[in-house]
Design an enzyme around this catalytic site. Structure first.
Site, mmCIF file in Angstrom:
data_model
loop_
_atom_site.group_PDB
_atom_site.id
_atom_site.type_symbol
_atom_site.label_atom_id
_atom_site.label_comp_id
_atom_site.label_asym_id
_atom_site.label_seq_id
_atom_site.Cartn_x
_atom_site.Cartn_y
_atom_site.Cartn_z
ATOM 1 N N CYS A 189 0.809 -1.219 0.000
ATOM 2 C CA CYS A 189 0.000 0.000 0.000
ATOM 3 C C CYS A 189 0.842 1.269 0.000
ATOM 4 O O CYS A 189 0.355 2.337 -0.374
ATOM 5 C CB CYS A 189 -0.947 0.007 1.201
ATOM 6 S SG CYS A 189 -0.104 0.012 2.792
ATOM 7 N N ARG A 207 4.488 1.241 -0.984
ATOM 8 C CA ARG A 207 5.799 1.075 -1.626
ATOM 9 C C ARG A 207 5.670 0.255 -2.896
ATOM 10 O O ARG A 207 4.726 -0.530 -3.059
ATOM 11 C CB ARG A 207 6.796 0.410 -0.686
ATOM 12 C CG ARG A 207 6.597 -1.072 -0.445
ATOM 13 C CD ARG A 207 7.747 -1.670 0.374
ATOM 14 N NE ARG A 207 7.837 -1.013 1.663
ATOM 15 C CZ ARG A 207 8.812 -0.152 1.998
ATOM 16 N NH1 ARG A 207 9.757 0.140 1.122
ATOM 17 N NH2 ARG A 207 8.834 0.410 3.184
ATOM 18 N N HIS A 260 19.036 -2.894 2.689
ATOM 19 C CA HIS A 260 17.643 -2.421 2.640
ATOM 20 C C HIS A 260 16.659 -3.574 2.759
ATOM 21 O O HIS A 260 15.689 -3.501 3.520
ATOM 22 C CB HIS A 260 17.387 -1.653 1.346
ATOM 23 C CG HIS A 260 15.938 -1.338 1.131
ATOM 24 N ND1 HIS A 260 15.268 -0.383 1.876
ATOM 25 C CD2 HIS A 260 15.013 -1.889 0.290
ATOM 26 C CE1 HIS A 260 14.003 -0.347 1.499
ATOM 27 N NE2 HIS A 260 13.826 -1.245 0.541
ATOM 28 N N SER A 299 9.145 0.133 7.236
ATOM 29 C CA SER A 299 7.696 0.313 7.128
ATOM 30 C C SER A 299 7.256 1.635 7.742
ATOM 31 O O SER A 299 7.922 2.171 8.626
ATOM 32 C CB SER A 299 6.969 -0.836 7.832
ATOM 33 O OG SER A 299 7.289 -2.067 7.239
ATOM 34 N N GLN A 308 3.221 -7.512 8.477
ATOM 35 C CA GLN A 308 2.676 -7.824 7.154
ATOM 36 C C GLN A 308 3.746 -7.849 6.065
ATOM 37 O O GLN A 308 3.663 -8.629 5.122
ATOM 38 C CB GLN A 308 1.590 -6.803 6.765
ATOM 39 C CG GLN A 308 0.341 -6.899 7.617
ATOM 40 C CD GLN A 308 0.584 -6.489 9.062
ATOM 41 O OE1 GLN A 308 1.133 -5.419 9.318
ATOM 42 N NE2 GLN A 308 0.205 -7.329 10.005
ATOM 43 N N GLY A 364 -13.581 -4.149 1.313
ATOM 44 C CA GLY A 364 -12.428 -4.987 0.974
ATOM 45 C C GLY A 364 -12.161 -5.991 2.074
ATOM 46 O O GLY A 364 -11.978 -5.609 3.228
ATOM 47 N N ALA A 365 -12.140 -7.274 1.711
ATOM 48 C CA ALA A 365 -11.920 -8.333 2.706
ATOM 49 C C ALA A 365 -10.621 -9.083 2.434
ATOM 50 O O ALA A 365 -10.470 -10.238 2.817
ATOM 51 C CB ALA A 365 -13.103 -9.300 2.713
ATOM 52 N N LYS A 395 -6.172 -8.895 2.483
ATOM 53 C CA LYS A 395 -5.214 -8.857 3.602
ATOM 54 C C LYS A 395 -5.312 -7.561 4.389
ATOM 55 O O LYS A 395 -5.288 -7.561 5.619
ATOM 56 C CB LYS A 395 -3.788 -9.053 3.068
ATOM 57 C CG LYS A 395 -3.543 -10.474 2.584
ATOM 58 C CD LYS A 395 -2.120 -10.670 2.107
ATOM 59 C CE LYS A 395 -1.921 -12.105 1.629
ATOM 60 N NZ LYS A 395 -0.554 -12.332 1.116
ATOM 61 N N MET A 396 -5.421 -6.438 3.683
ATOM 62 C CA MET A 396 -5.464 -5.161 4.381
ATOM 63 C C MET A 396 -6.785 -4.990 5.124
ATOM 64 O O MET A 396 -6.821 -4.503 6.252
ATOM 65 C CB MET A 396 -5.259 -4.010 3.388
ATOM 66 C CG MET A 396 -4.843 -2.714 4.033
ATOM 67 S SD MET A 396 -3.310 -2.834 4.963
ATOM 68 C CE MET A 396 -2.131 -2.894 3.633
ATOM 69 N N GLY A 397 -7.879 -5.407 4.491
ATOM 70 C CA GLY A 397 -9.169 -5.346 5.161
ATOM 71 C C GLY A 397 -9.197 -6.210 6.406
ATOM 72 O O GLY A 397 -9.792 -5.849 7.435
#
Length: 397
Positions: A46, A48, A78, A88, A95, A168-169, A171-173
């Site tokens: 989200c 990068r 890095h 992050s 994540q 949205g369901a 990974k982020m949701g």
């Protein structure tokens, strides 16, 4: 050469990241046309977009326009920091480790990753796991999802009596959902294009699921809308929001867009809605960073040690084909000469295995120090020793 090309939250805001992702794809396509690219792995989250390449050493004459470009040791450092959550926005989040694993698995499946990036990413995943075991870098709620929920709380106060809509369901949701569970909310609605996934997530939350085409109805009286889909374009325009939400509710509503590319059109804020995106999480991220400074320092020490080991492993890879050649030559000689001996000795009453094992041991012992010295020469970039060894062994048949 190992090359890393990236853009992330450290150097750009969300609109710049969205713009630069397509430019990065164009540059990558040019590099593939004009250079020898042996391996590559792409990562997109989200906040990068990154590419890791193993390629020739010829100069790169491109206009990078805000992209970060690092090679070899810097690129390796890095990716180790990245795996530990130190790069992050929310320091220590877990994540990114899963995202690195997914990117690596995908590249292996498509044949884009080989020995070099395999060694790099295997080490990065190991270091990410080790840092989380040896430090408290990921203690507590640390994710973009939890930061989004904290932002909503900072604007509206206690969310217990608020209606929250998650769009949205994936990974982020799911991260948002996990953060909301801790708040013991009474009204949570999940909308997703795949209804079954929405149902699964809603069940975990003790909330309800809706079909995506009923999104407007769910927005009607929502206090908080958190959107995190993987759609390639905006899903909520100002017109759609205005049609779905009564004017008196618009100024009470908080919308948080944590998707990349963004789900919610910027013009929605002109309706009176308090609209936030990834960039607005920076304040919460800074607080989180201060809390984890001492843990980050411990993580840096582990990374420094592991980086040294990784560089040694990669130097060994450079000399491995030559070592394999020496081993193959020695084995061919051993087999040939052992078979000659068997013919001369005649019937050995089943003792052939003893002689065969003996010759294997002798060859291994003879080459043990030679191979060890070649590895040490590779670690120290001693080209003179390596070139001499290649000359000495080139006619050994």
């Amino acid at each position: 050469m190992i090359l890393n090309i990236r853009i992330d939250h450290k150097t750009a805001d969300i609109s710049k990241i969205e713009e630069s992702t397509s430019r990065m794809d164009e540059i990558f396509a040019k590099i593939q046309q004009e250079h020898q690219v042996q391996e590559f792995i792409q990562i997109k989250t989200c906040n990068r977009a990154e590419i890791y390449l193993v390629m020739d050493e010829s100069p790169l004459n491109y206009h990078w326009n805000g992209l970060v470009v690092e090679k070899d040791e810097k690129a390796l450092e890095h990716v180790l920091k990245l795996s530990c959550g130190l790069e992050s926005m929310i320091i220590g989040e877990d994540q990114i480790l899963g995202q690195l694993k997914d990117a690596y698995k995908s590249s292996v499946k498509t044949g884009c990753s080989g020995q070099v990036l395999g060694t790099v990413f295997t080490k990065a995943i190991h270091v990410g796991q080790a840092v989380r075991k040896k430090t408290r870098i990921n203690q507590g709620s640390v994710s973009i999802g939890s930061a989004a929920v904290n932002l909503a709380e900072s604007v509206l106060g206690d969310l217990k009596c608020k209606k929250v809509l998650i769009i949205g369901a994936g990974k982020m949701g799911t991260l948002v959902a996990k953060a909301l569970v801790e708040k013991h909310l009474k009204a949570i609605v999940v909308a997703n294009r795949t209804y079954d996934r929405a149902m699964c997530l809603a069940r975990e939350l003790g909330g309800s699921a809706i079909h995506f085409d009923l999104l407007a109805r769910a927005m009607y009286d929502a206090d908080v809308v958190i959107s995190a889909t993987g759609a390639p374009h905006t899903i909520l325009t100002a017109e759609k929001v205005m049609d779905a939400v009564p004017a008196e509710n618009l100024k009470k509503m908080v919308m948080i867009d944590i998707a990349n590319p963004r789900d919610i059109e910027e013009d929605v804020s002109q309706l009176g809605v308090r609209l936030y995106n990834i960039d607005d999480l920076r304040g919460i991220a800074d607080k989180n960073k201060k809390m984890r400074e001492s843990e980050a320092e411990e993580a840096e020490k582990i990374i420094a040690d592991e980086l040294e080991l990784l560089e040694k492993s990669l130097r060994h890879l450079e000399v491995e084909p030559f070592i394999a050649q020496i081993r193959a030559q020695a084995e061919a000689i051993r087999i040939r000469e052992t078979e000659k001996a068997f013919r001369k000795l005649g019937d050995m009453n089943g003792k052939e295995r003893v002689v065969d094992d003996l010759t294997k041991v002798v060859v291994d012992r003879v080459f043990l120090n030679i191979i060890q010295n070649l590895k040490e020469a590779s670690e120290h970039h001693d080209k003179a020793v390596l070139n001499s060894a290649k000359y000495i062994f080139k006619n050994n048949k």
